[in-house]
Write a protein that holds these residues in place. Structure first.
Motif, PDB file in Angstrom:
ATOM      1  N   PRO A 109      31.409  59.786  12.358  1.00 33.86           N
ATOM      2  CA  PRO A 109      31.317  59.770  13.536  1.00 33.86           C
ATOM      3  C   PRO A 109      30.242  59.131  14.361  1.00 33.86           C
ATOM      4  N   ASN A 110      29.982  58.930  15.529  1.00 37.31           N
ATOM      5  CA  ASN A 110      28.899  58.394  16.115  1.00 37.31           C
ATOM      6  C   ASN A 110      28.152  59.645  16.603  1.00 37.31           C
ATOM      7  N   VAL A 127      31.862  68.063   4.244  1.00 35.44           N
ATOM      8  CA  VAL A 127      32.320  66.881   3.788  1.00 35.44           C
ATOM      9  C   VAL A 127      31.613  66.264   2.871  1.00 35.44           C
ATOM     10  N   PRO A 128      31.601  65.759   1.735  1.00 33.32           N
ATOM     11  CA  PRO A 128      30.810  65.110   0.742  1.00 33.32           C
ATOM     12  C   PRO A 128      29.877  63.948   1.146  1.00 33.32           C
ATOM     13  N   LEU A 129      30.143  63.272   2.225  1.00 30.57           N
ATOM     14  CA  LEU A 129      29.395  62.188   2.620  1.00 30.57           C
ATOM     15  C   LEU A 129      29.679  62.218   4.089  1.00 30.57           C
ATOM     16  N   ALA A 130      28.280  62.294   4.806  1.00 31.46           N
ATOM     17  CA  ALA A 130      28.586  62.353   6.421  1.00 31.46           C
ATOM     18  C   ALA A 130      27.810  61.127   6.560  1.00 31.46           C
ATOM     19  N   VAL A 131      28.236  60.360   7.442  1.00 27.46           N
ATOM     20  CA  VAL A 131      27.625  59.115   7.913  1.00 27.46           C
ATOM     21  C   VAL A 131      27.586  59.171   9.386  1.00 27.46           C
ATOM     22  N   VAL A 132      26.407  59.147  10.338  1.00 32.11           N
ATOM     23  CA  VAL A 132      26.425  59.133  11.598  1.00 32.11           C
ATOM     24  C   VAL A 132      25.717  58.021  11.931  1.00 32.11           C
ATOM     25  N   THR A 133      26.415  57.288  12.901  1.00 33.15           N
ATOM     26  CA  THR A 133      26.060  55.686  13.422  1.00 33.15           C
ATOM     27  C   THR A 133      25.218  56.159  14.577  1.00 33.15           C
ATOM     28  N   LEU A 134      24.060  55.298  14.839  1.00 39.88           N
ATOM     29  CA  LEU A 134      22.931  55.731  15.701  1.00 39.88           C
ATOM     30  C   LEU A 134      22.735  54.473  16.734  1.00 39.88           C
ATOM     31  N   GLY A 135      23.703  53.670  16.823  1.00 39.48           N
ATOM     32  CA  GLY A 135      23.908  52.515  17.947  1.00 39.48           C
ATOM     33  C   GLY A 135      22.702  51.421  17.498  1.00 39.48           C
ATOM     34  N   ALA A 136      21.855  51.236  18.327  1.00 36.94           N
ATOM     35  CA  ALA A 136      20.959  50.200  18.166  1.00 36.94           C
ATOM     36  C   ALA A 136      19.830  50.537  17.262  1.00 36.94           C
ATOM     37  N   GLU A 137      19.919  51.904  16.880  1.00 37.70           N
ATOM     38  CA  GLU A 137      18.854  52.284  15.736  1.00 37.70           C
ATOM     39  C   GLU A 137      19.426  52.413  14.417  1.00 37.70           C
ATOM     40  N   GLY A 138      20.731  52.108  14.154  1.00 29.91           N
ATOM     41  CA  GLY A 138      21.147  51.903  12.763  1.00 29.91           C
ATOM     42  C   GLY A 138      22.216  52.863  12.425  1.00 29.91           C
ATOM     43  N   ALA A 139      21.985  53.523  11.196  1.00 31.13           N
ATOM     44  CA  ALA A 139      22.912  54.724  10.714  1.00 31.13           C
ATOM     45  C   ALA A 139      22.242  55.334   9.577  1.00 31.13           C
TER      46      ALA A 139
END
Length: 379
Positions: A217-218, A242-254
């Motif tokens: 998710p973002n 969930v085994p892998l949680a990835v959060v997108t941070l916009g201009a800050e990256g991920a």
């Protein structure tokens, strides 16, 4: 309903390109790397607008393009990174549907054997207007009639074929029965989620996460579902589900957390001048899926996903802007040249590309979708 367009020629020969999974392929592996399903739109994109359209006036755009959109953005991004991609979708029997089918099958080499043409159903359309680094969209369409078969929750028609991975876009509160079927066949499920228009943001609405390997998710979505005020805290809470949680941070990256090992990683975004952000999230997911299936370290997967998205926003359109290995190799060559003799930040962060891209790699250009509907390639 027909399962494919018999009046169109078969898939064109796609030039040999880098296979990111060459090192992990083994006899008996599924023929399909990634399966996905969803709605294909015809996207009409206007760029070069100085501001939002004003009521009662006519606005002129300095650029325009047409391309398959919707789930086609993700399918194209995956295919351009060398993954064997299968798309199950409905296509209208109008000119828009023909254009999208041809662009995806012949231009991108996407397997449409599980897709179908729906007589009398017109293609959904989205008009996207890009300005001030953002975009505004207007869409129109009707839900496609259901296929002739009914999904019964078992390994039967309606269940995806065996594949290394599936990509799904979760809808809050709606279960996707095919995800459990696909996971039961050994597919690794990667999912993002749409905005919750109800305002509930109930974690129980994400019940399908039980089938997922990764959730992407973002930051806003992640914080609302976890009732946190920090996207990094949200990622850690999601990693409990969930085994892998990835959060997108916009201009800050991920930022990502591996719930199995406890490992976390954060990478900065690449500063670029954005022309059109349409489809950037899809391209990010495609890059992360590629790195995960290739067994790259977590930080490298995040970096590659961020690079893919950064390259995409510098061009217009969703599927049109998705980068392939030619664009990635060109960018890396520029970085190496600019930072020669100095341990620059980008050179350190993306040093793994030296292993991914052979020194003599010179990819042939792909026969990609035409940027404007109606023109034909010279014979």
């Amino acid at each position: 309903m027909s399962s494919r367009r018999d009046d169109l020629p078969g898939p064109a020969a796609v030039p040999a390109a880098l296979d990111p999974l060459a090192g992990v392929r083994a006899p008996g592996d599924p023929r399909t790397d990634v399966y996905l399903t969803g709605t294909v739109f015809l996207d009409i994109i206007f760029t070069g607008l100085d501001s939002a359209p004003v009521r009662g006036t006519e606005s002129w755009a300095r650029g325009m393009g047409s391309s398959p959109g919707g789930v086609a953005n993700m399918a194209t991004a995956l295919a351009r990174l060398g993954l064997r991609t299968s798309l199950a979708a409905a296509f209208g029997d109008d000119h828009y549907g023909e254009y999208c089918w041809e662009a995806l099958e012949q231009g991108e080499g996407i397997d449409l054997a599980l897709s179908r043409t729906v007589p009398g159903w017109h293609s959904p359309v989205t008009v996207s207007m890009a300005y001030e680094g953002e975009r505004t969209m207007v869409s129109h369409g009707h839900e496609a009639p259901p296929p002739d078969f009914a999904f019964d929750g078992k390994h039967a028609p309606g269940c995806p074929p065996p594949s290394r991975a599936c990509v799904a876009s979760l809808v809050p509160g709606r279960r996707e029965g095919w995800l459990g079927c696909a996971a039961g066949r050994g597919s690794r499920i990667f999912a993002d989620v749409g905005w919750d228009d109800t305002g509930r943001w109930d974690p129980a609405d994400l019940a399908d996460l039980e089938h997922c390997e990764a959730f992407l998710p973002n930051a806003e979505e992640a914080m609302r579902y976890t009732r946190t005020d920090c996207p990094r805290d949200a990622a850690h809470k999601l990693a409990d589900r969930v085994p892998l949680a990835v959060v997108t941070l916009g201009a800050e990256g991920a930022y990502a957390v591996d719930g199995r090992s406890g490992e976390s990683a954060e990478v900065p975004a690449i500063a670029v001048e954005a022309l059109d952000p349409t489809g950037a999230g899809d391209v990010f997911v495609a890059g992360f899926v590629t790195g995960t299936l290739a067994d790259w370290p977590l930080a490298d997967r995040l970096s590659f996903a961020g690079l893919s998205a950064a390259l995409s926003v510098q061009e217009f359109g969703g599927s049109l802007s998705a980068p392939g290995w030619a664009e990635i190799a060109g960018w890396w060559q520029q970085v190496r040249a600019c930072e020669a003799g100095a341990p620059g930040a980008l050179r350190r962060q993306y040093a793994f590309l030296d292993e991914v891209l052979p020194a003599a790699y010179r990819p042939a250009p792909l026969a990609r979708a035409l940027p404007t509907l109606g023109f034909r390639r010279p014979a």
